[in-house]
Design a protein around this motif. Structure first.
Motif, PDB file in Angstrom:
ATOM      1  N   ALA A   6       0.790  -1.185  -0.068  1.00  0.00           N
ATOM      2  CA  ALA A   6       0.090   0.155   0.199  1.00  0.00           C
ATOM      3  C   ALA A   6       0.783   1.371   0.107  1.00  0.00           C
ATOM      4  O   ALA A   6       0.468   2.032  -0.758  1.00  0.00           O
ATOM      5  CB  ALA A   6      -1.060  -0.163   1.180  1.00  0.00           C
ATOM      6  N   ALA A   7       1.974   1.332   0.805  1.00  0.00           N
ATOM      7  CA  ALA A   7       2.930   2.540   0.876  1.00  0.00           C
ATOM      8  C   ALA A   7       3.309   2.649  -0.518  1.00  0.00           C
ATOM      9  O   ALA A   7       3.651   3.676  -1.028  1.00  0.00           O
ATOM     10  CB  ALA A   7       3.668   2.265   1.843  1.00  0.00           C
ATOM     11  N   ASN A  11      -5.150  -1.783   2.162  1.00  0.00           N
ATOM     12  CA  ASN A  11      -5.515  -1.815   3.604  1.00  0.00           C
ATOM     13  C   ASN A  11      -6.424  -2.561   3.933  1.00  0.00           C
ATOM     14  O   ASN A  11      -6.537  -2.955   5.158  1.00  0.00           O
ATOM     15  CB  ASN A  11      -5.361  -0.242   3.984  1.00  0.00           C
ATOM     16  CG  ASN A  11      -3.864   0.425   3.765  1.00  0.00           C
ATOM     17  OD1 ASN A  11      -2.913  -0.268   4.251  1.00  0.00           O
ATOM     18  ND2 ASN A  11      -3.777   1.711   3.634  1.00  0.00           N
ATOM     19  N   TYR A  67       2.598   1.557  -3.465  1.00  0.00           N
ATOM     20  CA  TYR A  67       1.525   1.892  -4.627  1.00  0.00           C
ATOM     21  C   TYR A  67       1.348   3.480  -4.509  1.00  0.00           C
ATOM     22  O   TYR A  67       1.075   4.119  -5.380  1.00  0.00           O
ATOM     23  CB  TYR A  67       0.368   1.149  -4.564  1.00  0.00           C
ATOM     24  CG  TYR A  67      -0.587   1.428  -5.950  1.00  0.00           C
ATOM     25  CD1 TYR A  67      -0.080   0.461  -6.924  1.00  0.00           C
ATOM     26  CD2 TYR A  67      -1.464   2.378  -6.152  1.00  0.00           C
ATOM     27  CE1 TYR A  67      -0.742   0.729  -8.012  1.00  0.00           C
ATOM     28  CE2 TYR A  67      -1.965   2.522  -6.902  1.00  0.00           C
ATOM     29  CZ  TYR A  67      -1.907   1.658  -8.256  1.00  0.00           C
ATOM     30  OH  TYR A  67      -2.672   1.852  -9.429  1.00  0.00           O
ATOM     31  N   GLY A  68       0.890   3.835  -2.908  1.00  0.00           N
ATOM     32  CA  GLY A  68       0.564   5.063  -2.852  1.00  0.00           C
ATOM     33  C   GLY A  68       1.402   6.133  -3.218  1.00  0.00           C
ATOM     34  O   GLY A  68       1.700   7.411  -3.442  1.00  0.00           O
ATOM     35  N   VAL A 103      -4.796   1.908  -2.649  1.00  0.00           N
ATOM     36  CA  VAL A 103      -4.298   2.032  -1.302  1.00  0.00           C
ATOM     37  C   VAL A 103      -5.414   1.618  -0.206  1.00  0.00           C
ATOM     38  O   VAL A 103      -5.232   0.651   0.495  1.00  0.00           O
ATOM     39  CB  VAL A 103      -3.657   3.313  -0.982  1.00  0.00           C
ATOM     40  CG1 VAL A 103      -3.204   3.414   0.552  1.00  0.00           C
ATOM     41  CG2 VAL A 103      -2.431   3.487  -1.902  1.00  0.00           C
ATOM     42  N   THR A 104      -6.345   2.065  -0.430  1.00  0.00           N
ATOM     43  CA  THR A 104      -7.773   1.827   0.584  1.00  0.00           C
ATOM     44  C   THR A 104      -8.110   0.132   0.346  1.00  0.00           C
ATOM     45  O   THR A 104      -8.175  -0.489   1.586  1.00  0.00           O
ATOM     46  CB  THR A 104      -8.789   2.652   0.221  1.00  0.00           C
ATOM     47  OG1 THR A 104      -8.287   4.137   0.345  1.00  0.00           O
ATOM     48  CG2 THR A 104      -9.862   2.338   1.266  1.00  0.00           C
ATOM     49  N   PRO A 136      -4.916   5.980  -7.072  1.00  0.00           N
ATOM     50  CA  PRO A 136      -3.822   5.596  -6.135  1.00  0.00           C
ATOM     51  C   PRO A 136      -4.972   5.310  -4.765  1.00  0.00           C
ATOM     52  O   PRO A 136      -4.519   4.631  -3.863  1.00  0.00           O
ATOM     53  CB  PRO A 136      -2.862   6.744  -5.768  1.00  0.00           C
ATOM     54  CG  PRO A 136      -3.282   7.572  -7.112  1.00  0.00           C
ATOM     55  CD  PRO A 136      -4.211   6.954  -7.996  1.00  0.00           C
ATOM     56  N   GLU A 137      -5.683   6.414  -4.334  1.00  0.00           N
ATOM     57  CA  GLU A 137      -6.664   6.280  -3.138  1.00  0.00           C
ATOM     58  C   GLU A 137      -7.483   5.159  -3.112  1.00  0.00           C
ATOM     59  O   GLU A 137      -7.477   4.346  -2.153  1.00  0.00           O
ATOM     60  CB  GLU A 137      -7.448   7.624  -3.168  1.00  0.00           C
ATOM     61  CG  GLU A 137      -6.865   8.998  -3.039  1.00  0.00           C
ATOM     62  CD  GLU A 137      -6.411   9.518  -4.513  1.00  0.00           C
ATOM     63  OE1 GLU A 137      -6.878   8.707  -5.488  1.00  0.00           O
ATOM     64  OE2 GLU A 137      -5.655  10.513  -4.507  1.00  0.00           O
TER      65      GLU A 137
END
Length: 69
Positions: free
Chosen positions: A27-28, A50, A30-31, A46-47, A42-43
């Motif tokens: 996640a980190a 997570n 990709y963000g 990442v969501t 991206p949001e």
């Protein structure tokens, strides 16, 4: 008395690694990389990653609670 887990040991270990190490790291990454490389949403990605990590944590927790009882 031997503890009885819902998940086999190997599955538990893999899920623990995924939930604690792999999902947050992915996640980190990709963000951070998505805006630089023009990767989509991206949001949302990442969501989602997570959220999968939280689901894995819940499965691990349920297995632990069952073994304690």
């Amino acid at each position: 008395m031997e503890k009885s887990y819902m998940l086999p040991d190997r599955v538990y270990d893999v899920l623990k690694w995924l939930g604690l190490i792999a999902c947050p790291a992915l996640a980190a990454f990709y963000g951070a990389a998505a805006p630089l490389w023009g990767w989509p949403a991206p949001e949302a990605v990442v969501t989602t990653i997570n959220s999968v990590g939280v689901l894995i944590g819940a499965l691990i927790g349920a297995s632990h609670v069952k073994a304690r009882s």
